[in-house]
Write a protein that holds these residues in place. Structure first.
Motif, PDB file in Angstrom:
ATOM      1  N   UNK A  15      16.350   5.058   1.165  1.00 34.70           N
ATOM      2  CA  UNK A  15      16.645   3.645   0.909  1.00 34.70           C
ATOM      3  C   UNK A  15      15.321   2.914   0.684  1.00 34.70           C
ATOM      4  N   UNK A  16      15.227   2.237  -0.435  1.00 32.82           N
ATOM      5  CA  UNK A  16      14.009   1.522  -0.804  1.00 32.82           C
ATOM      6  C   UNK A  16      14.247   0.022  -0.712  1.00 32.82           C
ATOM      7  N   UNK A  17      13.336  -0.681  -0.044  1.00 28.54           N
ATOM      8  CA  UNK A  17      13.489  -2.121   0.175  1.00 28.54           C
ATOM      9  C   UNK A  17      13.068  -2.939  -1.047  1.00 28.54           C
ATOM     10  N   UNK A  18      12.174  -2.418  -1.857  1.00 28.70           N
ATOM     11  CA  UNK A  18      11.669  -3.121  -3.052  1.00 28.70           C
ATOM     12  C   UNK A  18      11.027  -4.464  -2.699  1.00 28.70           C
ATOM     13  N   UNK A  19      10.437  -4.554  -1.509  1.00 28.78           N
ATOM     14  CA  UNK A  19       9.799  -5.801  -1.075  1.00 28.78           C
ATOM     15  C   UNK A  19       8.283  -5.772  -1.200  1.00 28.78           C
ATOM     16  N   UNK A  20       7.705  -4.570  -1.262  1.00 30.57           N
ATOM     17  CA  UNK A  20       6.257  -4.465  -1.211  1.00 30.57           C
ATOM     18  C   UNK A  20       5.765  -3.458  -2.257  1.00 30.57           C
ATOM     19  N   UNK A  21       5.844  -3.793  -3.549  1.00 32.48           N
ATOM     20  CA  UNK A  21       5.377  -2.848  -4.570  1.00 32.48           C
ATOM     21  C   UNK A  21       3.883  -2.551  -4.397  1.00 32.48           C
ATOM     22  N   UNK A  22       3.550  -1.262  -4.434  1.00 28.37           N
ATOM     23  CA  UNK A  22       2.162  -0.830  -4.294  1.00 28.37           C
ATOM     24  C   UNK A  22       1.830   0.085  -5.470  1.00 28.37           C
ATOM     25  N   UNK A  23       0.820  -0.282  -6.270  1.00 28.26           N
ATOM     26  CA  UNK A  23       0.456   0.579  -7.407  1.00 28.26           C
ATOM     27  C   UNK A  23       0.065   1.979  -6.943  1.00 28.26           C
ATOM     28  N   UNK A  24       0.238   2.950  -7.830  1.00 30.20           N
ATOM     29  CA  UNK A  24      -0.214   4.301  -7.521  1.00 30.20           C
ATOM     30  C   UNK A  24      -1.672   4.433  -7.943  1.00 30.20           C
ATOM     31  N   UNK A  25      -2.366   5.316  -7.277  1.00 34.11           N
ATOM     32  CA  UNK A  25      -3.755   5.605  -7.630  1.00 34.11           C
ATOM     33  C   UNK A  25      -3.743   6.643  -8.752  1.00 34.11           C
ATOM     34  N   UNK A  26      -4.268   6.301  -9.930  1.00 31.46           N
ATOM     35  CA  UNK A  26      -4.245   7.262 -11.047  1.00 31.46           C
ATOM     36  C   UNK A  26      -4.846   8.606 -10.649  1.00 31.46           C
ATOM     37  N   UNK A  27      -4.134   9.684 -10.992  1.00 32.60           N
ATOM     38  CA  UNK A  27      -4.587  11.038 -10.711  1.00 32.60           C
ATOM     39  C   UNK A  27      -4.141  11.587  -9.364  1.00 32.60           C
ATOM     40  N   UNK A  28      -3.742  10.728  -8.440  1.00 34.28           N
ATOM     41  CA  UNK A  28      -3.313  11.171  -7.113  1.00 34.28           C
ATOM     42  C   UNK A  28      -1.867  11.662  -7.176  1.00 34.28           C
ATOM     43  N   UNK A  29      -1.591  12.761  -6.454  1.00 40.27           N
ATOM     44  CA  UNK A  29      -0.240  13.306  -6.398  1.00 40.27           C
ATOM     45  C   UNK A  29       0.512  12.636  -5.252  1.00 40.27           C
TER      46      UNK A  29
END
Length: 157
Positions: A78-92
């Motif tokens: 279940x995802x709250x969609x309250x705190x979007x956090x960008x991904x770090x490019x290249x990180x898995x």
């Protein structure tokens, strides 16, 4: 795509895709669909996608991967969609993607197919064109340390 099934297999309930992925961008969308693919003898050469019946779908925006652990179930993230956090490019990153419940009997000779795309467009369904609105490279990882897999609710005979 699985090997051809040796016997009928019933799948009924919620489905989860565990996906290990990276991107060159700060965000990516993942779209998945589960397909009951007809036997090879029934395929129509030159027809895209290969003949099959789309059973269900799931999706997740990578920046919305934070789960609400109080509302998660073993069979459903279940995802709250309250705190979007960008991904770090290249990180898995590991992603748990909910695929909506279904009920299907995959018949002997059929295959279980999982289609994954980084965009929801006519190309995903009908062989159309991705419009290039997002540019980057996304990679799905499947190795000893990053075991991307699908959790299917198989019903015993």
């Amino acid at each position: 795509t699985s090997d051809a099934l040796q016997e009928d297999l019933e799948v009924t309930g919620s489905i989860i895709l565990i996906l290990y992925a990276s991107s060159t961008e700060k965000d990516v969308d993942f779209y998945a669909r589960l397909v009951d693919q007809a036997p090879d003898s029934e395929q129509q050469p030159g027809v895209v996608p290969p003949r099959g019946r789309i059973l269900t779908r799931g999706w997740l925006k990578a920046s919305h991967r934070e789960k609400d652990t109080r509302r998660c179930k073993d069979y459903r993230p279940y995802y709250a969609h309250r705190n979007p956090v960008p991904v770090e490019p290249g990180r898995i990153y590991p992603y748990e993607i909910e695929i909506w419940p279904t009920s299907n009997i995959f018949r002997k000779g059929h295959r279980i197919r999982l289609d994954i795309s980084n965009g929801d467009s006519p190309a995903f369904d009908f062989g159309g064109h991705h419009f290039g609105l997002k540019v980057g490279k996304d990679m799905i990882h499947h190795d000893k340390s990053h075991g991307s897999h699908l959790i299917l609710p198989v019903i015993p005979k």
